[in-house]
Every structure is written in C-alpha cells, then in structure tokens.
Design an enzyme around this catalytic site. Sequence first.
Site, short mmCIF file in Angstrom:
data_model
loop_
_atom_site.label_atom_id
_atom_site.label_comp_id
_atom_site.label_asym_id
_atom_site.label_seq_id
_atom_site.Cartn_x
_atom_site.Cartn_y
_atom_site.Cartn_z
N ARG A 163 23.49 -27.73 -3.69
CA ARG A 163 22.62 -27.07 -2.92
C ARG A 163 21.46 -27.90 -2.09
O ARG A 163 21.26 -28.96 -2.53
CB ARG A 163 21.66 -26.20 -4.00
N ASP A 264 19.44 -16.62 -19.06
CA ASP A 264 20.27 -17.63 -19.10
C ASP A 264 20.64 -17.68 -20.82
O ASP A 264 21.97 -17.89 -21.22
CB ASP A 264 20.52 -19.00 -18.58
N ALA A 277 18.69 -14.95 -11.46
CA ALA A 277 17.43 -14.73 -11.61
C ALA A 277 16.95 -13.39 -11.51
O ALA A 277 15.98 -12.97 -12.39
CB ALA A 277 16.98 -15.37 -10.16
#
Length: 344
Positions: A163, A264, A277
């Site tokens: 990323r 998570d 998220a």
Amino acid sequence: MTTATVVGAGIAGLAVAVGLHRAGWSVRVLEQEAEVRTSGTAVLLHGATVRELRSLGFGPGIDARSAPLTGLRLRTRRGLPLTPSLPAAGSVMIERSDLIGLLRDSLPDTALALGRPLAVHDLPGVCVEADLVVGADGVHSALRRQLFGPAYRATATGTTVWRGTAEVTTSGLTEYWGWRRRFGISSRPGGGANWYATATLPPTRPASAGPQLEELRRLFGHWNGEVAATVRRITEGSILRHEIHHLARRLPLYYKGNVALIGDAAHAMTPDLGRGANEAILDAMSLVRNLGTHDSMDRALAAYDTSRRRVTQRIATGSAAVHTVLHGRPRPQVAAAGLDHARW
C-alpha cells in the site's frame, strides 16, 4: 462509575472507547505501542458507518477531512471493464491518520495507557479489575487466544499486500484484476492517489522483506496505462507491505464472561470487500448501544453478539470467497465470466 478496559488503540478500540466515555463510563485504553499508530492509506467509510460516526458528533470532522467516493469500477489488468461503474452513495474516503486523530482527540489523555504490553498472564487480572473488557487487539488478538484457545488464531492466506500513496490524478476507486494479482487506485481527500496491490506469489519467489519497488514494477509495471503510470510514481520509502491473515475458523461467540471482542479480534477478514474498518466501527457502536439499553452485562453482551456475529461472519465469508476467486486456483465460474488466465 462503571469501568471499561479496552485492549488496543486502533480504529475499533478508539471508537468503542469514545462511545463508552461519552456514555459516562470510566475508560482505560491499553496500547502496546509507544504511540497511537496512524500509518496507512485512506479508509473507505460506507454510508452506514458515516451515520454512526455522525451520531457521536463527528459529522463536522468527517466532512472537513473526507471526500465523497464518486464511484467504484472493476477492470481487467488491460483496462477492460468487468462491471459497470457502481454507485457509492454516502461513502467517503478519509485518511487513516485523520480518522484515528478524530477518535483519539475525543478521549482525555489519562484514558490512554501507551507502551503497555499485555502478556497473556495479565488477562485474568484485567478481566477482574474492570466491569467490562473489550478486546480490540487486532488480527493476532491475545484476548481471542486466551478466551477461545489456539485453534482460533489467524492464518495466513498466502497473499501479500502493498500500500502507499502517489502523486497522480484519479477519481473514485478503480480496481484492476489480473491473474492472482490486483491493483487498486483511489483519490485522496487532499489530492493525489492512494494505491494498493495484492499478489499471490509462487513458493519459489516469495516477496522479500527488503526493498519492494522493484518487485512492484515486475508485477504491475506492464499493466494498463493508469496502473503503469502510478507504479512509475511510487517511491521506495512510501511502500507499506504485509502478509494478509484472516480468521478462517469462525468464533462461536463474540464474548465470554465480561470480555467482548470487536473488529479484527472478533472477525479478521481479508480486505477484498473493503469492510474491515467499517465493521469494526459498527461493532463498537452496537456494543455501546446494547450496554446502554440492557440492565445487566450478560444481557448486553449477548445482545451485542446477536446483532453482530452472524452479519460480520457472513461478510467475512463473502470476502474470503472473493479472495479465493481472485487469488486461488482457477475455478469454472472464473473462466465462464471471461476472466481466464490468458486474457488477464
């Protein structure tokens, strides 16, 4: 005053801490890192998540720091459309650092206990000292292992994700799919673009832990114009890399005793549907809401489990299915859709 210990100062932990703090709880957030981590690229927040954050009073902050998502497009690595542009009504892109900052700044400094490693032998004591313990300690949750055992540890998918950000111009969010590879590009609220890439590499050529730019150029530099142009603008120092893990074995409950798991820690999923998220924030708000509407801790946690476990496990299953289609072995439905190896 009712007390809560939150383990983990990520998006899930900070969201539930803010909600409990504003409901009058005494909250302590334990974070093993010396500071609240803000690294990462932009987060896609769906409409339902934005509405929950607005209910906590974050509307002006979200509006000032985010940008509406103008659409979602799926294409092959050559740029051919896989689907029409999909609507994204109410969804926004916000930098992870800005979202974390909004949540963290809504808590008193005394609520954060940073640099506080939590060993497994500490957990029973923590559970006794607080009225509620919230496990928001991520994919490799120590609380999850303590409550449900090592059979529920997160497992690697065999896929690597990179990323970062790049100074290119784009709009909306476009994902390009190739054979066991994917490259996504989205607009940033402050200009430029976020990008992410995933690849399942053969065992003979695993991704190294060293410099990553050469590997990205080898994997994606020959793709269509937008991907290739983005790869050319990536700098080595801007690249984040990690292996994708998920919770392959579903938890039977999201709570035990006075401990609740969220985000998570409860349902680590692959990133293929972009829901991680969002589900963490929705977990946090559901937990806070149920604690405020039920007259006992057990009833509140049971109601939280009922409201969130099945829906998040369905989403995790769907995300894993997309991951398998894209990164696993070829399947009949892939070839039938015209997504065979040769064309990709």
